[in-house]
Design an enzyme around this catalytic site. Structure first.
Site, short mmCIF file in Angstrom:
data_model
loop_
_atom_site.label_atom_id
_atom_site.label_comp_id
_atom_site.label_asym_id
_atom_site.label_seq_id
_atom_site.Cartn_x
_atom_site.Cartn_y
_atom_site.Cartn_z
N GLU A 169 1.90 -23.29 5.91
CA GLU A 169 1.40 -22.60 7.12
C GLU A 169 0.44 -23.43 7.95
O GLU A 169 -0.65 -22.98 8.33
CB GLU A 169 0.78 -21.27 6.70
CG GLU A 169 1.74 -20.39 5.90
CD GLU A 169 1.12 -19.12 5.35
OE1 GLU A 169 -0.05 -18.83 5.66
OE2 GLU A 169 1.80 -18.41 4.60
N GLU A 175 10.28 -16.82 0.65
CA GLU A 175 9.44 -15.65 0.33
C GLU A 175 10.03 -14.36 0.91
O GLU A 175 9.34 -13.48 1.40
CB GLU A 175 8.02 -15.84 0.89
CG GLU A 175 7.36 -17.12 0.46
CD GLU A 175 5.93 -17.26 0.95
OE1 GLU A 175 5.37 -16.26 1.44
OE2 GLU A 175 5.36 -18.36 0.87
O1 G3I Z 1 -6.80 -7.95 -7.61
C1 G3I Z 1 -7.99 -8.53 -7.01
C2 G3I Z 1 -9.10 -7.48 -6.96
O2 G3I Z 1 -9.47 -7.12 -8.29
C3 G3I Z 1 -10.29 -8.07 -6.23
O3 G3I Z 1 -11.32 -7.09 -6.11
C4 G3I Z 1 -9.85 -8.53 -4.83
C5 G3I Z 1 -10.97 -9.13 -4.05
O4 G3I Z 1 -11.24 -10.42 -4.58
O5 G3I Z 1 -8.81 -9.53 -4.97
C6 G3I Z 1 -7.67 -8.99 -5.61
O6 G3I Z 1 -6.73 -10.00 -5.75
C7 G3I Z 1 -6.07 -10.29 -4.55
C8 G3I Z 1 -4.57 -10.22 -4.83
O7 G3I Z 1 -3.81 -10.65 -3.68
C9 G3I Z 1 -4.14 -8.83 -5.19
O8 G3I Z 1 -4.28 -8.01 -4.10
C10 G3I Z 1 -6.45 -11.70 -4.14
O9 G3I Z 1 -7.81 -11.75 -3.77
C11 G3I Z 1 -5.60 -12.11 -2.95
O10 G3I Z 1 -5.83 -13.47 -2.63
C12 G3I Z 1 -4.13 -11.99 -3.31
O11 G3I Z 1 -3.38 -12.22 -2.13
C13 G3I Z 1 -2.23 -13.04 -2.28
C14 G3I Z 1 -2.17 -13.91 -1.02
O12 G3I Z 1 -0.94 -14.64 -0.97
C15 G3I Z 1 -3.31 -14.92 -1.00
O13 G3I Z 1 -3.14 -15.79 -2.08
C16 G3I Z 1 -0.98 -12.15 -2.40
O14 G3I Z 1 -0.98 -11.46 -3.64
C17 G3I Z 1 0.26 -13.00 -2.26
O15 G3I Z 1 1.43 -12.19 -2.27
C18 G3I Z 1 0.20 -13.77 -0.93
O16 G3I Z 1 1.36 -14.54 -0.82
C19 G3I Z 1 1.43 -15.27 0.42
C20 G3I Z 1 1.99 -16.65 0.12
O17 G3I Z 1 1.19 -17.30 -0.84
C21 G3I Z 1 2.11 -17.47 1.40
N1 G3I Z 1 2.94 -16.75 2.39
C22 G3I Z 1 2.46 -15.40 2.69
C23 G3I Z 1 2.38 -14.56 1.41
C24 G3I Z 1 1.94 -13.16 1.72
O18 G3I Z 1 0.66 -13.17 2.26
#
Ligand code: G3I
Length: 391
Positions: free
Chosen positions: A184, A300
């Site tokens: 990205e 994705e």
């Molecule tokens: O579960 C924790 C929670 O306990 C905590 O309180 C909260 C705050 O820190 O975080 C929660 O975890 C989050 C997790 O998603 C579950 O919701 C992470 O912070 C958060 O970073 C994570 O987001 C992920 C995101 O990428 C960032 O890494 C998503 O799961 C994931 O599906 C998403 O995937 C991205 C690809 O990597 C790139 N393309 C877009 C795609 C969708 O955004």
């Protein structure tokens, strides 16, 4: 509303019956009508699948790979999910575990340490089930560690980037199908030259962070396919068109300077019932990428149902139609070598939290429902593989 829709549907079917005699005028064409007509048009599709082969088998029969993103804690806490992944998928991509810092077992706990334990167990799972693994992602503006901002600066940024990529890619050298080396890097709205995103890496190192990342990764694992990954490349909208143009120019620049880049990853986070899908324009974009000698991965894929009807049967049909229409278009391009959905089951999708429905009903973007039952989306993906030209 529904009665009106049904009477329209009957009228439309009669009309379509007549039209159908004209030939395949409307065959699978996504019409630029409103969602209501779209739903009626979709109601006529049967999504019939022949035989009992898995998505893995149907993809492999055409020289393709089907895979999914999965999180460590879901893979090792849900045996049914793990079993279906092993049966249906030829590849997995850790959704969190190879990013710098996500969840409670981050890859980069401190500036000087790496914790490979979660990703190692996932790679072992893939080897046990004769699946491939792809790495996501070495360089991104999101999921950076809490210590990043106070530790990485202009003087040491190149060293941090180089050490991260060398250490992680060498650790899995020879085991990775591919790496999303840079994720990205284009964001037109940031107003930077050539549409580059205003990321911490761009601020610290300028545009050359991209070339550097690919060169370090190529040296660390000459066997891995090195991918530039991005989203928002799918629809006939001014924004997506501008992004496709900027991505093509980025890829051209990288190729012209000898950057060791091998493929484009297009994420394909789609919207159900979106009538801005324009197969010919998307096909031209993919052909332009392939003409540079690059492979293409659909990295994705999922289909949002935020704006779709409450009715599950209707929603599932519109979602399935989006999968089939998109995949039948992209798989026509021989350079497309893999299709991964961003999750396998509706129980574990990022969309539940990040793109919830306004009515808060559970979302249904993926091939399997929350109880691991196949959905019409599964049929749609299966049909697309069955109809795809062999690689
Ligand atoms: O579960 C924790 C929670 O306990 C905590 O309180 C909260 C705050 O820190 O975080 C929660 O975890 C989050 C997790 O998603 C579950 O919701 C992470 O912070 C958060 O970073 C994570 O987001 C992920 C995101 O990428 C960032 O890494 C998503 O799961 C994931 O599906 C998403 O995937 C991205 C690809 O990597 C790139 N393309 C877009 C795609 C969708 O955004």
């Amino acid at each position: 509303m529904y009665k009106r829709l049904m009477s329209r549907r009957r009228t439309l079917w009669l009309g379509l019956g007549t039209l159908a005699s004209i030939g395949a005028l409307f065959k699978n064409q996504v019409m630029s009508w409103n969602n209501q007509t779209q739903a009626i048009e979709t109601a006529n599709r049967d999504f019939k699948v022949v035989g009992g082969a898995s998505l893995k088998q149907r993809a492999a029969a055409k020289g393709l790979i089907y895979g999914v993103a999965i999180r460590y804690h879901n893979l090792f806490s849900n045996q049914k999910l793990a079993a279906v992944i092993a049966q249906e998928c030829g590849m997995i991509v850790p959704e969190w575990e190879l990013k710098w810092h996500v969840g409670n077992k981050p890859l980069r706990p401190t500036p000087d340490t790496f914790d490979f334990s979660a990703a190692d167990r996932m790679v072992k799972f893939s080897r046990t089930h004769k699946m491939q693994v792809r790495g996501h992602t070495l360089v991104w503006h999101e999921s950076l560690p809490p210590w990043f901002g106070e530790t990485v600066n202009r003087q040491n940024a190149e060293q941090f980037l180089t050490k991260h990529i060398q250490t992680v890619v060498r650790h899995y050298a020879g085991q990775m199908h591919s790496w999303d080396v840079v994720n990205e890097a284009i964001e037109i709205d940031d107003g930077k030259p050539r549409g580059l995103r205003n990321t911490p890496w761009w601020q610290l190192l300028g545009e050359n962070y991209i070339d550097l990342a690919f060169r370090v990764a190529a040296e660390a694992d000459p066997k891995a396919l090195l991918v530039y990954n991005d989203y928002g490349l799918d629809y006939d909208t001014p924004e997506d068109e501008a992004k496709r143009t900027a991505v093509l120019k980025l890829l051209e620049r990288l190729k012209s300077q000898g950057t060791p880049i091998h493929a484009l990853g297009t994420q394909a986070h789609l919207s159900g019932g979106d009538n801005r899908f324009h197969p010919r324009k998307l096909r031209k974009f993919l052909s332009d990428v392939a003409d540079m000698g690059l492979k293409i991965l659909i990295t994705e894929m999922d289909v949002k149902d935020r704006t779709l009807p409450v009715n599950i049967q209707e929603r599932d049909r519109i979602i399935a139609a989006a999968y089939e229409d998109f995949l039948s278009t992209v798989l026509d391009e021989p350079a497309v070598i893999a299709v991964l959905t961003w999750g396998l089951s509706d129980r574990y999708t990022w969309l539940s939290e990040f793109r919830p429905r306004p009515d808060r009903l559970p979302v249904r973007p993926l091939p399997f429902d929350a109880d691991m039952n196949r959905k019409l989306a599964w049929n749609a993906i299966a049909r697309a593989f069955d109809q795809a030209p062999k690689r």
